[in-house]
Design a protein around this motif. Structure first.
Motif, PDB file in Angstrom:
ATOM      1  N   PHE A 305     -16.614  17.623  36.958  1.00  0.00           N
ATOM      2  CA  PHE A 305     -17.403  18.854  36.967  1.00  0.00           C
ATOM      3  C   PHE A 305     -17.090  19.687  35.724  1.00  0.00           C
ATOM      4  N   ALA A 306     -15.801  19.801  35.384  1.00  0.00           N
ATOM      5  CA  ALA A 306     -15.409  20.568  34.206  1.00  0.00           C
ATOM      6  C   ALA A 306     -16.035  19.989  32.941  1.00  0.00           C
ATOM      7  N   LEU A 307     -16.036  18.652  32.832  1.00  0.00           N
ATOM      8  CA  LEU A 307     -16.633  18.019  31.655  1.00  0.00           C
ATOM      9  C   LEU A 307     -18.144  18.223  31.615  1.00  0.00           C
ATOM     10  N   ILE A 308     -18.786  18.120  32.767  1.00  0.00           N
ATOM     11  CA  ILE A 308     -20.240  18.320  32.815  1.00  0.00           C
ATOM     12  C   ILE A 308     -20.601  19.745  32.404  1.00  0.00           C
ATOM     13  N   LEU A 313     -23.062  23.393  28.671  1.00  0.00           N
ATOM     14  CA  LEU A 313     -23.028  24.603  27.854  1.00  0.00           C
ATOM     15  C   LEU A 313     -23.265  24.278  26.383  1.00  0.00           C
ATOM     16  N   ARG A 314     -22.633  23.206  25.939  1.00  0.00           N
ATOM     17  CA  ARG A 314     -22.778  22.823  24.530  1.00  0.00           C
ATOM     18  C   ARG A 314     -24.208  22.417  24.218  1.00  0.00           C
ATOM     19  N   ALA A 315     -24.840  21.687  25.156  1.00  0.00           N
ATOM     20  CA  ALA A 315     -26.219  21.250  24.932  1.00  0.00           C
ATOM     21  C   ALA A 315     -27.183  22.433  24.913  1.00  0.00           C
ATOM     22  N   ARG A 316     -26.984  23.377  25.824  1.00  0.00           N
ATOM     23  CA  ARG A 316     -27.878  24.545  25.867  1.00  0.00           C
ATOM     24  C   ARG A 316     -27.663  25.430  24.638  1.00  0.00           C
ATOM     25  N   LYS A 317     -26.444  25.455  24.127  1.00  0.00           N
ATOM     26  CA  LYS A 317     -26.157  26.280  22.952  1.00  0.00           C
ATOM     27  C   LYS A 317     -26.725  25.656  21.682  1.00  0.00           C
ATOM     28  N   PHE A 518      -9.467  15.620  22.465  1.00  0.00           N
ATOM     29  CA  PHE A 518      -8.436  16.528  22.976  1.00  0.00           C
ATOM     30  C   PHE A 518      -9.040  17.901  23.301  1.00  0.00           C
ATOM     31  N   LYS A 519      -9.940  18.379  22.441  1.00  0.00           N
ATOM     32  CA  LYS A 519     -10.609  19.660  22.712  1.00  0.00           C
ATOM     33  C   LYS A 519     -11.408  19.592  24.008  1.00  0.00           C
ATOM     34  N   TYR A 520     -12.129  18.480  24.207  1.00  0.00           N
ATOM     35  CA  TYR A 520     -12.882  18.326  25.449  1.00  0.00           C
ATOM     36  C   TYR A 520     -11.939  18.287  26.645  1.00  0.00           C
ATOM     37  N   ALA A 521     -10.768  17.675  26.460  1.00  0.00           N
ATOM     38  CA  ALA A 521      -9.817  17.520  27.570  1.00  0.00           C
ATOM     39  C   ALA A 521      -9.174  18.831  27.977  1.00  0.00           C
ATOM     40  N   LEU A 522      -9.200  19.816  27.098  1.00  0.00           N
ATOM     41  CA  LEU A 522      -8.551  21.091  27.430  1.00  0.00           C
ATOM     42  C   LEU A 522      -9.097  21.703  28.712  1.00  0.00           C
ATOM     43  N   ALA A 561     -14.198  26.586  31.376  1.00  0.00           N
ATOM     44  CA  ALA A 561     -15.117  25.929  30.445  1.00  0.00           C
ATOM     45  C   ALA A 561     -15.897  26.955  29.629  1.00  0.00           C
ATOM     46  N   VAL A 562     -16.348  28.020  30.273  1.00  0.00           N
ATOM     47  CA  VAL A 562     -17.067  29.078  29.557  1.00  0.00           C
ATOM     48  C   VAL A 562     -16.159  29.727  28.526  1.00  0.00           C
TER      49      VAL A 562
END
Length: 625
Positions: A305-308, A313-317, A518-522, A561-562
């Motif tokens: 869920f966190a990754l999604i 958010l990244r896709a909408r941005k 690693f950034k995504y994993a945070l 995530a936000v």
């Protein structure tokens, strides 16, 4: 007969004997040490049979002779043990003499295991095991708190290769009683069409969503993780399909590879297989495997869920990552849906209380039979031959490192090194639980660099879990905490094995891919802190308690995530980001339904209302920035 043909004959013969013997173990079990000795040295022989070393033209005959000798000596030791085990079972440990044949089997066996490890997973684990063996002999030379008198060769032989400990201990037991049956299921299900079906389902489900190309990777890897115990296998199996699609949708090669790497890493936490480590955990803790799988469900779903959320958010941005179902050319799914009967039956059997091996065997049999319900999913019966070969090969590559870790386990415990390390960690962390947790995170990530996840977890469970439980952390939560960060080491630089595999498929820069992964994993680093503070997240307690705790975790990961992405409908300023960070942490560190936790829920509602309804909208030019 040429060498290649000879090795193929050996591969086939060993594979069928190995798989056949372990299958009969389910119906007519052998004594523990008998099957453990067979398991370890047959697996080692399989590694040598399947692994071809790079051959220099001048010394090709030496390389081939060594490989063949290693296979034959491994088999000879396996046979010798069957003759010597009656004596080993009668002897009094540390009292009866150790014979020359015992020393030979110990020295030759350990050397063969280390060489099999080098060929299967590389030098990292060999170095770790070598250091522990040297420490076992020369512990008196170690500085300070690490010093101890050391063991003789005879003592090490007794501990490592003459008892149901060491290489014949919990790691061999888990391989025989759990790992084999799930590896067999995974090999059969994938070969009969289940693997491609999972990927196609993920494509169909996510293709029309924002960031659908990346979400396809996340969902596909999560589904594949249900049957796969390896993050590397997950990466290579799903990545060859998902990485090119993500690149076509606008992601850079590094972004596509990093997304697949972190998605496949999470597959090791997805029940019911959970990257093999869950089987070892069940043996170590002496609790039913279903308890482990149930405990891992909510954290694993929170992981994805966190990754999604991050991807969305990244896709909408940015507007990157969208792709249509028409562009994917997905084969019809409905005619193949019956293939899902096998994993569904396996999970249902587990939930009904049957043993994990029985559930996996049920899934395997259905995987073989169900495709014949429709002609479009028939497979040629010769595929069974390849399923046996694939199962044996995978088990060899899993079992050799497991045997090596058994050496580390017995030396760490018999020398009291694990107990001393616990004392040292307690002294450093004092009574501060969060400082101790941070120290454990660093330890797990360092150990996980270059080591298979299961090896890193076993070592971590020895040295870190006792310290955490001594501070009041639930035993299961402490083990899962260690497992999570050992898994995350697969995408944590500088040695991030999943990242290397994904970068190889994408043709991307390894270092850039590793940093991005690693950034995504945070966003996932928060999850283990949540279940340490609230064991309800591990499926413990009443249904309403579990549900409320899960809601809190969902909100916490969303807010986190936000905070990391600095975007929710509009770009966030520093004050807004910090507000999301504060409410996220309040939902993690505070007990569920406490005043601080409730304040976090209320704060989340206020922030959502602000971002979606109250915040002044920026100009079109600034919004697109």
């Amino acid at each position: 007969m040429n060498f290649a043909l000879l090795m193929r004959v050996i591969q086939v013969a060993l594979s069928f004997v190995y798989v056949g013997t372990l299958l009969t173990q389910f119906f007519n079990p052998m004594p523990p040490i008998n099957i453990a000795a067979f398991q370890v040295y047959m697996a080692v022989a399989l590694v040598f049979a399947f692994t071809r070393e790079k051959e220099d033209a001048k010394f090709v005959w030496i390389s081939r002779t060594v490989t063949l000798a290693c296979v034959l000596i491994s088999l000879a030791i396996a046979v010798l043990y069957q003759y010597e085990i009656p004596r080993l079972e009668r002897r009094l440990e540390m009292i009866d003499p150790v014979f020359p044949i015992d020393i030979f089997m110990h020295v030759a066996g350990v050397i063969l295991i280390l060489e099999a490890v080098r060929r299967s997973v590389g030098m990292s684990l060999v170095v770790v095991v070598g250091v522990f063996i040297a420490y076992g002999y020369f512990g008196f030379l170690a500085p300070g708190w690490m010093s101890f008198p050391g063991f003789t060769l005879s003592t090490q032989a007794e501990m490592i290769t003459m008892q149901t400990s060491g290489i014949f201990g919990v790691t061999a037991s888990a391989a025989v009683n759990f790992v084999f049956f799930f590896v067999l299921f995974g090999a059969v299900f994938s070969a009969t069409g289940g693997g491609p079906l999972f990927i196609d389902l993920a494509m169909r489900a996510t293709s029309r969503l924002a960031g659908g190309a990346a979400k396809m990777s996340l969902v596909g890897s999560a589904l594949f993780g249900v049957v796969s115990g390896s993050a590397i296998a997950n990466t290579t199996s799903t990545g060859v399909l998902t990485i090119p699609i993500m690149h076509r949708s606008g992601y850079s090669k590094e972004q596509a590879a990093a997304t697949e790497a972190i998605a496949s890493t999470g597959g090791q936490l997805m029940p019911p297989v959970m990257g093999i480590a869950a089987f070892v955990m069940a043996d170590l803790l002496g609790i039913p495997y279903l308890t482990i799988a149930a405990a891992g469900l909510i954290p694993a779903l929170a992981f994805y869920f966190a990754l999604i959320v991050i991807v969305d958010l990244r896709a909408r941005k940015s507007g990157v990552g969208n792709i249509s179902a028409e562009a994917l050319d997905i084969p019809p799914i409905l005619p193949r849906l019956h293939l899902l009967l096998a994993p569904i039956a396996m999970i249902a059997t587990l939930v009904m209380g049957y043993s994990a091996p029985f559930a996996a065997l049920t899934g395997t049999i259905l995987s073989l039979v169900v495709p014949f319900l429709r002609k479009s999913t028939w497979y040629p019966l010769r595929e069974i031959y390849y399923m046996v070969i694939d199962t044996a090969k995978q088990m060899g590559y899993i079992s050799a490192p497991l045997a090596a870790v058994g050496i580390v386990m017995v030396i760490a415990t018999q020398s009291n090194l694990a107990l001393k390390f616990v004392s040292m960690l307690t002294d450093i962390g004092g009574s501060n639980l969060y400082l101790s947790l941070v120290l454990v995170i660093f330890g797990c990530i360092i150990m996980g660099m270059g080591l298979p996840t299961v090896a890193a977890y076993i070592i971590g469970s020895l040295v870190f879990v006792p310290a955490l439980t001594g501070m009041g952390v639930d035993l299961l939560a402490a083990n899962l905490f260690v497992l999570y960060y050992c898994v995350l080491s697969m995408v944590t630089p500088p040695v991030a094995l999943c990242t290397f595999a994904a970068a190889g498929i994408a043709g991307s820069n390894v270092n850039k891919t590793g940093i991005l992964a690693f950034k995504y994993a945070l966003v996932i680093f928060l999850v283990p802190f949540a279940f340490v503070n609230d064991p309800h997240l591990l499926w413990q307690g009443a249904a309403w308690q579990i549900g409320i705790a899960a809601v809190g975790l969902v909100l916490a990961t969303f807010n986190w995530a936000v905070f990391l992405e600095a975007w929710l409908k509009h770009r966030l300023n520093i004050v807004e980001r910090l507000a999301f960070l504060v409410v996220s942490l309040s939902l993690v560190v505070a007990p569920t339904l406490s005043l601080t936790w409730v304040a976090g829920i209320a704060g989340s509602a206020v922030l959502f209302a602000w971002c979606f309804m109250l915040k002044p909208q920026p100009s079109a030019k600034r919004q697109g920035a």
